[in-house]
Design an enzyme around this catalytic site. Structure first.
Site, PDB file in Angstrom:
ATOM      1  CG  LEU A 126      -1.205  -6.945 -11.657  1.00 54.35           C
ATOM      2  CD1 LEU A 126      -0.227  -7.131 -12.671  1.00 54.35           C
ATOM      3  CD2 LEU A 126      -0.912  -5.938 -10.815  1.00 54.35           C
ATOM      4  CG  HIS A 230      -7.010  -9.156  -0.592  1.00 53.36           C
ATOM      5  ND1 HIS A 230      -5.688  -9.734  -0.313  1.00 53.36           N
ATOM      6  CD2 HIS A 230      -8.001 -10.180   0.044  1.00 53.36           C
ATOM      7  CE1 HIS A 230      -6.018 -10.926  -0.032  1.00 53.36           C
ATOM      8  NE2 HIS A 230      -7.305 -11.132   0.219  1.00 53.36           N
TER       9      HIS A 230
END
Length: 349
Positions: A126, A230
């Site tokens: 993605l 992240h």
């Protein structure tokens, strides 16, 4: 209009650009032209494959701005992991050390190399260009995969996972890798991550220790990022959690990012989706309308986009009204069926 469609050969340059922009830690999209060509070829084969195939099929979709032809993002699904090469991650566990005689009772948290997700389907790859990170494009890009899976559930495993990108800095340093993996491989995280994207993840994992690793033996920086994502990945994590995905204690062997999972039948966008007949015409303003995912029912010619609609009213009317431009983009005609679901649960509540 933003439309989701299967990737094709002409998208190679756009895919290469996105791979270069994705940066370190995006394992499934390394900036390697030969590998990207192979990924497109594999995807084209997957969309043409038989649903009875027992091999892993790699589906890859792109988000296209129809007025310009610009490719804004990419996403993918792997139908069955670990059938050709082993699929590895760490499972978080607990070991208890006790001595009633000495009055000692200690719990130690561990990481154990695991192949538990073998055969599972995976949401992967993605990436959305930063210029398009608005107008719910990220939700469309991520959730379009559920509409595709709802069209062909026989192509996928009942257990669906998603590896979330772990913590690394702008220079490509991973605290988890530095605290664990680097002790077994004389290479920086960026190189190990790149080799993993080239298909060498199994080779690297096989050289990692097979016995449980005691987390309290790792340095503080490595321990602090286990199961963390992240910063750029946090919205994707929250989105999937809203669809029913949960963390059952698995993390990536390189960056320590979490692997989340759900039963395919319990994913909201799949279980709540409806099929309705298409009616072509200009939709009248509706104060009760909300953003909805709408797709055709195809595989090779799959298309998905966002429209504003009230699903309950459409069901009462027995059809969903699309303007001609939307119908053309979705490659459907009047009387044919489309799949529709609210973009998020709270919008349909």
């Amino acid at each position: 209009m933003m439309i989701i469609r299967p990737i094709v050969e002409k998208d190679l340059n756009a895919l290469k650009r996105m791979a270069e922009n994705a940066g370190v830690g995006f394992t499934s999209l390394p900036a390697n032209l030969d590998l990207l060509k192979a990924r497109i070829a594999d995807a084209e084969a997957a969309f043409s494959s038989s649903p009875e195939s027992e091999e892993n099929q790699s589906y890859l979709f792109v988000l296209e701005e129809t007025s310009t032809g610009e490719i804004a993002g990419v996403c993918g699904i792997e139908s069955a992991l670990g059938l050709q090469t082993p699929w590895y991650n760490y499972h978080l566990g607990t070991l208890v050390h006790a001595s009633p005689t000495l009055g000692v009772y200690e719990k130690s948290h561990t990481l154990t190399l695991s192949n538990d997700h073998t055969g599972c389907s995976e949401l992967c790859t993605l990436f959305l260009d930063k210029d398009f990170r608005h107008s719910k494009n990220g939700s469309l890009l991520s959730k379009c995969r559920f509409m595709f899976m709802a069209n062909a559930p026989e192509r996928f495993n009942e257990r669906v996972i998603a590896e979330m990108r772990g913590v690394s800095d702008e220079e490509g340093n991973s605290p988890f890798w530095d605290g664990l993996g680097s002790h077994f491989f004389a290479m920086p995280f960026a190189k190990a991550d790149y080799l993993s994207g080239l298909g060498n993840k199994a080779f690297i994992a096989e050289l990692m220790p097979k016995l449980p690793i005691y987390i309290n033996l790792l340095n503080n920086d490595a321990r602090a990022v286990i199961g963390k994502v992240h910063d750029n990945t946090l919205p994707a994590l929250r989105m999937l959690e809203g669809e029913g995905f949960e963390n059952l204690g698995y993390v990536d062997i390189f960056d320590g990012g979490p692997t989340i999972e759900a039963n395919i039948r319990h994913i909201r966008a799949i279980s709540n989706s409806k099929t309705l007949a298409v009616e072509i015409g200009d939709a009248s303003p509706d104060d009760e309308a909300y953003p909805c995912l709408v797709s055709n029912l195809g595989i090779k010619n799959y298309r998905c986009t966002l429209i504003n609609a009230s699903i309950s009213k459409a069901q009462s009317a027995g059809a969903i009204k699309l303007d001609q431009a939307s119908a053309d983009a979705l490659k459907v005609a009047a009387g044919e069926s489309v799949r529709i679901v609210a973009l998020s649960a709270r919008q349909a509540a």
